[in-house]
Write a protein that holds these residues in place. Structure first.
Motif, short mmCIF file in Angstrom:
data_model
loop_
_atom_site.label_atom_id
_atom_site.label_comp_id
_atom_site.label_asym_id
_atom_site.label_seq_id
_atom_site.Cartn_x
_atom_site.Cartn_y
_atom_site.Cartn_z
N ARG A 175 41.08 40.31 0.98
CA ARG A 175 41.48 41.63 0.53
C ARG A 175 41.68 42.55 1.73
O ARG A 175 41.13 42.33 2.79
CB ARG A 175 40.41 42.23 -0.39
N ARG A 176 42.46 43.61 1.52
CA ARG A 176 42.72 44.57 2.59
C ARG A 176 41.68 45.69 2.54
O ARG A 176 42.00 46.87 2.40
CB ARG A 176 44.13 45.14 2.45
N ASN A 177 40.43 45.29 2.63
CA ASN A 177 39.35 46.26 2.70
C ASN A 177 38.24 45.67 3.56
O ASN A 177 38.39 44.59 4.14
CB ASN A 177 38.84 46.61 1.30
N TYR A 178 37.11 46.35 3.63
CA TYR A 178 36.00 45.90 4.45
C TYR A 178 34.87 45.41 3.56
O TYR A 178 34.61 45.97 2.48
CB TYR A 178 35.48 47.03 5.34
N ILE A 179 34.20 44.36 4.01
CA ILE A 179 32.94 43.94 3.43
C ILE A 179 31.85 44.38 4.39
O ILE A 179 31.77 43.91 5.53
CB ILE A 179 32.90 42.42 3.22
N LEU A 180 31.01 45.29 3.93
CA LEU A 180 29.99 45.89 4.79
C LEU A 180 28.70 45.08 4.74
O LEU A 180 28.39 44.45 3.72
CB LEU A 180 29.73 47.34 4.36
N GLU A 181 27.96 45.11 5.83
CA GLU A 181 26.66 44.45 5.92
C GLU A 181 26.76 42.98 5.50
O GLU A 181 25.95 42.48 4.72
CB GLU A 181 25.62 45.17 5.06
N ALA A 182 27.77 42.29 6.02
CA ALA A 182 27.99 40.90 5.64
C ALA A 182 26.93 40.00 6.26
O ALA A 182 26.63 40.10 7.45
CB ALA A 182 29.38 40.46 6.07
N LYS A 183 26.37 39.12 5.45
CA LYS A 183 25.37 38.16 5.90
C LYS A 183 25.77 36.78 5.41
O LYS A 183 26.24 36.62 4.29
CB LYS A 183 23.98 38.52 5.35
N ILE A 184 25.56 35.80 6.26
CA ILE A 184 25.92 34.43 5.90
C ILE A 184 24.77 33.50 6.23
O ILE A 184 24.02 33.71 7.20
CB ILE A 184 27.21 33.99 6.63
N ARG A 185 24.58 32.49 5.40
CA ARG A 185 23.55 31.47 5.58
C ARG A 185 24.21 30.10 5.51
O ARG A 185 25.16 29.89 4.77
CB ARG A 185 22.47 31.59 4.52
N LEU A 186 23.67 29.17 6.30
CA LEU A 186 24.18 27.81 6.33
C LEU A 186 23.02 26.85 6.16
O LEU A 186 21.99 26.98 6.85
CB LEU A 186 24.91 27.53 7.65
N TYR A 187 23.16 25.91 5.22
CA TYR A 187 22.08 24.99 4.90
C TYR A 187 22.59 23.55 4.99
O TYR A 187 23.76 23.26 4.69
CB TYR A 187 21.54 25.23 3.50
N LEU A 188 21.68 22.67 5.40
CA LEU A 188 21.96 21.24 5.42
C LEU A 188 21.09 20.58 4.37
O LEU A 188 19.86 20.72 4.39
CB LEU A 188 21.67 20.66 6.81
N MET A 189 21.72 19.86 3.47
CA MET A 189 21.00 19.14 2.42
C MET A 189 21.26 17.65 2.59
O MET A 189 22.41 17.22 2.66
CB MET A 189 21.46 19.62 1.04
N TRP A 190 20.20 16.86 2.67
CA TRP A 190 20.35 15.41 2.75
C TRP A 190 19.11 14.70 2.23
O TRP A 190 18.08 15.33 1.97
CB TRP A 190 20.70 14.95 4.17
N ASP A 191 19.24 13.37 2.07
CA ASP A 191 18.14 12.56 1.56
C ASP A 191 17.16 12.24 2.68
O ASP A 191 17.56 11.92 3.80
CB ASP A 191 18.67 11.26 0.96
N GLU A 192 15.88 12.32 2.36
CA GLU A 192 14.84 11.98 3.31
C GLU A 192 13.76 11.16 2.60
O GLU A 192 13.58 11.27 1.38
CB GLU A 192 14.21 13.23 3.94
N VAL A 193 13.05 10.37 3.38
CA VAL A 193 11.91 9.60 2.89
C VAL A 193 10.70 9.97 3.72
O VAL A 193 10.75 9.89 4.96
CB VAL A 193 12.19 8.08 2.96
N SER A 194 9.64 10.39 3.07
CA SER A 194 8.43 10.81 3.79
C SER A 194 7.70 9.61 4.36
O SER A 194 8.03 8.45 4.07
CB SER A 194 7.51 11.59 2.86
N LYS A 195 6.70 9.87 5.18
CA LYS A 195 5.91 8.79 5.77
C LYS A 195 5.17 7.98 4.71
O LYS A 195 4.80 6.84 4.93
CB LYS A 195 4.92 9.37 6.77
#
Length: 306
Positions: A175-195
């Motif tokens: 859009r031709r406007n501003y998004i104020l106070e923009a925050k972004i998060r990035l996550y990694l999701m994968w399979d794991e096996v515990s000890k």
């Protein structure tokens, strides 16, 4: 680019209860090809009507309107003699009489004359008040929603940045406007096996070089440094494939045009990660010193020089 679970595109499907399940232990899920990626439970009609596209919302409301008036028209047919100047046995006359009552237009040459017809008119008038109020409320709720027009890159690239491997993705405000106070998060999701040998799906939050922007007007390259503190450190594509890795990203901010918080999200599978690639530039300079963005190259990448 993979869609966000559980929003997956699939054809219409009906989930039947398995043996031993009561009727209240299952629900109907549906999705129609070409309607983007929306589906909801029929047991949650409010969320269904808020999230379906506008044209299908109008179609559903039209069906509701005509079916309701048709039902009352059938009821009026049983006492058609109670409608003055109505043709006996005419469904069309009864239908239009119902439309006049439902819409509170007022009667012309047709009007109720018997107790049975007046009872139906009273009932339909009450139903029309509720129906119009519900449709108006739903339409207002849809109009007041803050829908983000955020563009996420189709792929994620990994290339050296300050001599350190760095994962990058790109976002832009359409859009031709501003998004104020923009925050972004990035996550990694994968399979794991515990000890102890227990399997589970784990989510890691990836630390970004910059996860905040006071204003988002053009483009934003989101970067995660793959160093010793990163879960992606010394991880190759085969490991990501074996662990069924998925990158999830979410962006929030305030739309200055309507002063409401907006949200946008996207996801990437391991096959959407391009190693030793970089995004093509989308910011160009004019001869008079101005800058402009060409989003036609937004998703394009190229291999980095050796």
């Amino acid at each position: 680019m993979l869609p966000f679970p559980p929003f997956r595109k699939r054809k219409y499907s009906r989930q039947k209860p398995r043996s031993g399940y009561s009727s209240n232990q299952f629900w109907i899920k549906f999705n129609i090809e070409g309607l983007d990626a929306w589906y909801h439970h029929w047991r949650e009609p409010y969320h269904l009507l808020l999230n379906i596209p506008w044209k299908y919302f109008i179609i559903l409301m039209s069906i509701f309107y005509f079916v309701l008036n048709g039902g009352f028209a059938l009821a009026y047919l049983f006492g058609i003699e109670g409608i003055e100047n109505a043709v006996k046995g005419s469904f069309g006359e009864a239908f239009f009489f119902s439309v006049h009552t439902f819409s509170t237009i007022g009667y012309g040459n047709m009007y109720p004359t018997t107790v049975y017809t007046n009872i139906l008119v009273t009932l339909e008038a009450f139903v029309s008040i509720l129906g119009i109020a519900l449709i108006t409320g739903l339409a207002f709720a849809r109009f007041s929603q803050s829908n983000a027009k955020i563009l996420f890159s189709d792929v994620v690239v990994v290339l050296p940045y300050n001599n350190v491997p760095t994962l990058m993705l790109r976002v832009s405000n359409q859009r031709r406007n501003y998004i104020l106070e923009a925050k972004i998060r990035l996550y990694l999701m994968w399979d794991e096996v515990s000890k102890e040998g227990n399997f589970f799906r784990r989510v890691h939050e990836l630390k970004l070089l910059r996860d905040y922007s006071p204003t988002l007007a053009m483009t934003w390259t989101v970067m995660h440094t793959i160093d010793e503190n990163s879960p992606l450190y010394e991880v190759d594509i085969d490991t990501l494939k074996r662990k069924k890795a998925l990158l999830l990203t979410s962006l929030s901010g305030i739309d200055e045009s309507i002063d409401q918080t907006m949200y946008a999200r996207s996801s990437y599978g391991f096959q959407d990660i391009l190693w030793d690639h970089q995004f093509q530039d989308v910011i160009y300079h004019t001869t008079d010193g101005h800058r402009y963005i060409d989003l036609s190259f937004f998703h394009q990448t190229k291999p980095i020089d050796s």
